[in-house]
Write a protein that holds these residues in place. Structure first.
Motif, PDB file in Angstrom:
ATOM      1  N   LEU A 204      45.624  38.306  36.696  1.00 55.33           N
ATOM      2  CA  LEU A 204      45.723  38.803  38.068  1.00 55.33           C
ATOM      3  C   LEU A 204      45.253  40.251  38.143  1.00 55.33           C
ATOM      4  N   LEU A 205      45.702  41.091  37.217  1.00 59.00           N
ATOM      5  CA  LEU A 205      45.311  42.495  37.225  1.00 59.00           C
ATOM      6  C   LEU A 205      43.800  42.648  37.048  1.00 59.00           C
ATOM      7  N   GLU A 206      43.229  41.828  36.192  1.00 60.64           N
ATOM      8  CA  GLU A 206      41.783  41.880  35.966  1.00 60.64           C
ATOM      9  C   GLU A 206      41.024  41.567  37.260  1.00 60.64           C
ATOM     10  N   THR A 207      41.491  40.556  37.982  1.00 59.87           N
ATOM     11  CA  THR A 207      40.844  40.188  39.239  1.00 59.87           C
ATOM     12  C   THR A 207      41.057  41.254  40.306  1.00 59.87           C
ATOM     13  N   ALA A 208      42.284  41.755  40.396  1.00 63.26           N
ATOM     14  CA  ALA A 208      42.612  42.732  41.440  1.00 63.26           C
ATOM     15  C   ALA A 208      41.809  44.011  41.284  1.00 63.26           C
ATOM     16  N   ARG A 209      41.470  44.373  40.068  1.00 65.45           N
ATOM     17  CA  ARG A 209      40.735  45.621  39.827  1.00 65.45           C
ATOM     18  C   ARG A 209      39.268  45.528  40.238  1.00 65.45           C
ATOM     19  N   LYS A 210      38.743  44.332  40.380  1.00 68.41           N
ATOM     20  CA  LYS A 210      37.324  44.158  40.698  1.00 68.41           C
ATOM     21  C   LYS A 210      37.085  44.296  42.210  1.00 68.41           C
ATOM     22  N   PRO A 211      36.121  45.093  42.620  1.00 67.19           N
ATOM     23  CA  PRO A 211      35.770  45.136  44.044  1.00 67.19           C
ATOM     24  C   PRO A 211      35.199  43.796  44.492  1.00 67.19           C
ATOM     25  N   THR A 212      35.427  43.455  45.731  1.00 67.27           N
ATOM     26  CA  THR A 212      34.832  42.260  46.317  1.00 67.27           C
ATOM     27  C   THR A 212      34.105  42.658  47.595  1.00 67.27           C
ATOM     28  N   MET A 213      33.191  41.814  48.014  1.00 66.94           N
ATOM     29  CA  MET A 213      32.409  42.078  49.214  1.00 66.94           C
ATOM     30  C   MET A 213      32.749  41.028  50.270  1.00 66.94           C
ATOM     31  N   ARG A 214      33.136  41.497  51.443  1.00 71.23           N
ATOM     32  CA  ARG A 214      33.424  40.587  52.553  1.00 71.23           C
ATOM     33  C   ARG A 214      32.182  40.469  53.417  1.00 71.23           C
TER      34      ARG A 214
END
Length: 288
Positions: A204-214
């Motif tokens: 979860l932490l690994e995913t949360a740290r990654k920026p995402t584009m909406r």
């Protein structure tokens, strides 16, 4: 008897979840502090409906994402401005008698939450919008979502419902209070997920740290809605102040492919869709 059953391939043993007792950190141990949060509300509208119960569990974890222990818990009720409906009582178990005369201590909530470096809920797109309206401290926190930011199916689970995931961790609980669900979520995040050997929290932490584009697909033809839904787009109905539009969150590395899809399959022309960059500090917030 339970141990004997657990050793057999013909049985699975579920044990009643007993919340972890608070611990005292070892001197010199490098840990970070997180907040698990759950709310019960009078409805789904984060603008009009009200929080009637708030539960939080403060816990420590190592930089690698291993849960070390529980620091403290928080549980409180709040009497709303209008009576709780029978439908909400059936869903939450909270009656008007339970919340009568109860009021959140805003200072206590802020003090409890401010030391957390990340706040995690099992549906952060719901809970974050509510708590930000009540307590500004949550606006400036990083957030993670244990429901959407872990690919549970990839790790052998058929769904992401909290009780089901807790069973996978070997426990069951009677979810009477919001804080009980926080204790359940703690054990789910402590679960080691095969074949990675990492805890659910670490993933979860690994995913949360990654920026995402909406990516917003605005002003699309109605007959293209099925194509957008198959692609993973969701509909925003405009009730939150944003445009009525389809949107999808993708990794930064997938942005070019997503724009190409819109140009070739949806708009049939060279367009520049509206794109927002989201991080753990802005993701799931109604302010975005």
């Amino acid at each position: 008897m339970a141990d004997a059953l657990a050793q057999s391939t013909d049985y699975r043993v579920l044990r009643r979840l007993i919340p972890r007792s608070p611990y005292t950190p070892d001197a010199g141990q490098e840990v970070r502090t997180g907040i698990l949060l759950d709310t019960e509300t009078t409805g789904l509208d984060h603008v009009k409906d009200e929080i009637i119960e708030l539960g939080m569990v403060k816990f420590d974890y190592t930089p690698e994402g291993r849960i070390v222990g529980v620091r403290d818990t928080f549980s409180a009720f709040n009497e709303p401005s209008a009576p709780i409906t029978a439908e909400v009582t059936a869903l939450t178990g909270i009656t008007n008698e339970v919340v009568a005369g109860q009021k959140f201590d805003d200072g206590a909530v802020t003090t409890f939450a401010e030391s957390g470096v990340i706040t995690i809920a099992h549906n952060s797109s719901f809970d974050r919008r509510f708590v930000e309206r009540y307590w500004p401290v949550f606006e400036h926190k990083a957030w993670g979502c244990s429901m959407s930011e872990i690919d549970w199916r990839k790790h052998g689970f058929a769904g992401a419902q909290l009780g089901y995931l807790l069973n996978g961790a070997g426990f069951f609980h009677q979810a009477h209070r919001a804080v009980d669900d926080c204790h359940a979520l703690l054990e789910v995040l402590a679960l080691e997920l095969p074949p990675t050997g990492s805890s659910a929290l670490a993933l979860l932490l690994e995913t949360a740290r990654k920026p995402t584009m909406r990516v917003w697909a605005e002003q699309t033809a109605f007959e293209l809605k099925d194509s957008l839904k198959r692609r993973g787009y969701r509909w925003n109905d405009g009730s939150d102040g944003r445009a009525k539009s389809w949107f999808r969150d993708v990794d930064e590395s997938a942005l070019d492919d997503e724009i190409a899809f819109l140009r070739t399959e949806i708009y049939m022309q060279d367009v520049e869709p509206n794109v927002q960059r989201l991080t753990a500090f802005t993701r799931f917030s109604s302010r975005i």
